[in-house]
Design an enzyme around this catalytic site. Structure first.
Site, PDB file in Angstrom:
ATOM      1  N   SER A 143       0.825  -1.208   0.000  1.00 36.43           N
ATOM      2  CA  SER A 143       0.000   0.000   0.000  1.00 36.43           C
ATOM      3  C   SER A 143       0.856   1.254   0.000  1.00 36.43           C
ATOM      4  CB  SER A 143      -0.898  -0.003   1.237  1.00 36.43           C
ATOM      5  OG  SER A 143      -1.532   1.247   1.409  1.00 36.43           O
ATOM      6  N   TYR A 168      -2.326  -0.284   9.916  1.00 35.52           N
ATOM      7  CA  TYR A 168      -2.492  -0.833   8.570  1.00 35.52           C
ATOM      8  C   TYR A 168      -1.194  -0.673   7.781  1.00 35.52           C
ATOM      9  CZ  TYR A 168      -3.938  -1.174   3.690  1.00 35.52           C
ATOM     10  OH  TYR A 168      -4.029  -1.518   2.368  1.00 35.52           O
TER      11      TYR A 168
END
Length: 344
Positions: A143, A168
């Site tokens: 990501s 995350y």
């Protein structure tokens, strides 16, 4: 090829699965169908792949597609240490595309355990299965969140990413480190892809594109964080899928055949768009003005993202070519069809 796609009922996973099937591959898809967002959307994506909803809900049951002879589905979590290795035993996969993960920056503040279970434990399980079954190539989702507070623009994979600002992001950075370790120790070819703000039809309901469209069509205010002073490298889903399939299918590149088994790429549109301009594109397409609630910066969020995709361009001829207005038009058209909304 025989390809395993994890997270196949997710947004990117669904589109990738469909493309790989259309390209003639045999695809096994797995997804745990968790309730992070409306499960009906996930089941409807599977319907598009020819999987009946009732059959899809059975745990660890292989279901053949009614529409595509090259596709089968199993409801399964990647952290399942008993059933995932058995799936690898019974299927001789050439490539694994690991898109299964607990997504969302803000939700990681509320439910951190879900990120450790899926993104760390689950990814380790995937790596172990790849090691034990001589998988040719593991392609996995990272990501743009790993760049954290990085001020250097555009983001390059050579930049330091040692300061994540959400769990995350930390879990995705961990995936990259774990993949590097397994490439080094066990000779597994791994390719990590740092996704940049993906949007398009069948998108996730927690993403800005979805939230803004839903609110504007229903004459509700939208929350605009950091008072609109945000910029994102918005990337249309077809461009993302094009990049992944080129990596999966092309074994003749210098990068694939090099001695280096560990690769990491940005995959984005390679442009940064102001959030207010993105909202304006949605307004123009819908034909309504948004009522904006200006909000402070959200914890774990960053002000600007912008992908340097030169590595993917060089190694796999990656060329994103969907302008924002075109992508927004396609999303809004899908949303109105799927939900039956209009502004009339």
């Amino acid at each position: 090829m025989r390809i395993l796609v994890t997270g196949c009922a997710g947004f990117i996973g669904y589109h990738l699965t469909l493309k790989l099937i259309e390209n003639g591959h045999n695809v096994m898809g797995i997804d745990n169908l968790n309730d992070y967002y409306d499960v009906r959307l996930k089941l409807d994506r599977l319907k598009e792949l020819g999987i009946d909803s009732d059959n899809a809900l059975h745990q660890n049951k292989t279901v053949a597609s009614d529409s595509f002879k090259g596709f089968k589905f199993v409801r399964m979590s990647i952290e399942d240490r008993e059933n995932l290795p058995q799936l690898f035993d019974h299927n001789h996969f050439d490539v694994v595309c690991n898109l299964a993960a607990q997504a969302g920056v803000r939700y990681s503040l509320e439910n951190p355990e879900a990120y450790v279970d899926s993104n760390i434990v689950g990814f380790l399980n995937i790596l172990e299965c790849c090691k034990n079954h001589n998988i040719e190539h593991l392609v996995y989702a990272s990501s743009s969140s790993v760049y954290g507070m990085n001020k250097k623009i555009p983001f390059n994979t050579t930049d330091s990413v040692d300061h994540p600002i959400s769990l995350y992001a930390a879990s995705k950075k961990s995936n990259e480190l774990m993949a590097h370790t397994y490439s080094h120790l066990y000779g597994i070819r791994t390719t990590g892809l740092r996704f940049f703000t993906v949007y398009g039809p069948w998108g996730r309901p927690d993403m800005a594109m979805f939230l803004f469209t839903e609110a504007i069509l229903n004459h509700k205010p939208i929350k605009v964080f950091n008072h609109g002073k945000l910029e994102r490298d918005f990337t249309y889903i077809d461009d993302i899928v094009q990049g992944i399939t080129q990596i999966v299918e092309n074994k003749h590149t210098a990068a694939y055949n090099s001695d280096n088994l560990y690769h990491l790429y940005n995959i984005g549109n390679s442009k940064s768009v102001k959030l207010l301009d993105f909202i304006e594109a949605i307004e123009d397409e819908i034909g309504l003005k948004a009522s904006k609630e200006m909000m402070p910066m959200q914890p774990g969020d960053v002000e600007k993202t912008w992908a340097d995709v030169s590595g993917l361009e060089r190694d796999y001829n990656y060329r994103p070519n969907t302008p924002i207005k075109s992508g927004v038009k396609k999303f809004v058209a899908w949303y109105k069809t799927y939900y039956g909304n209009s502004n009339e």
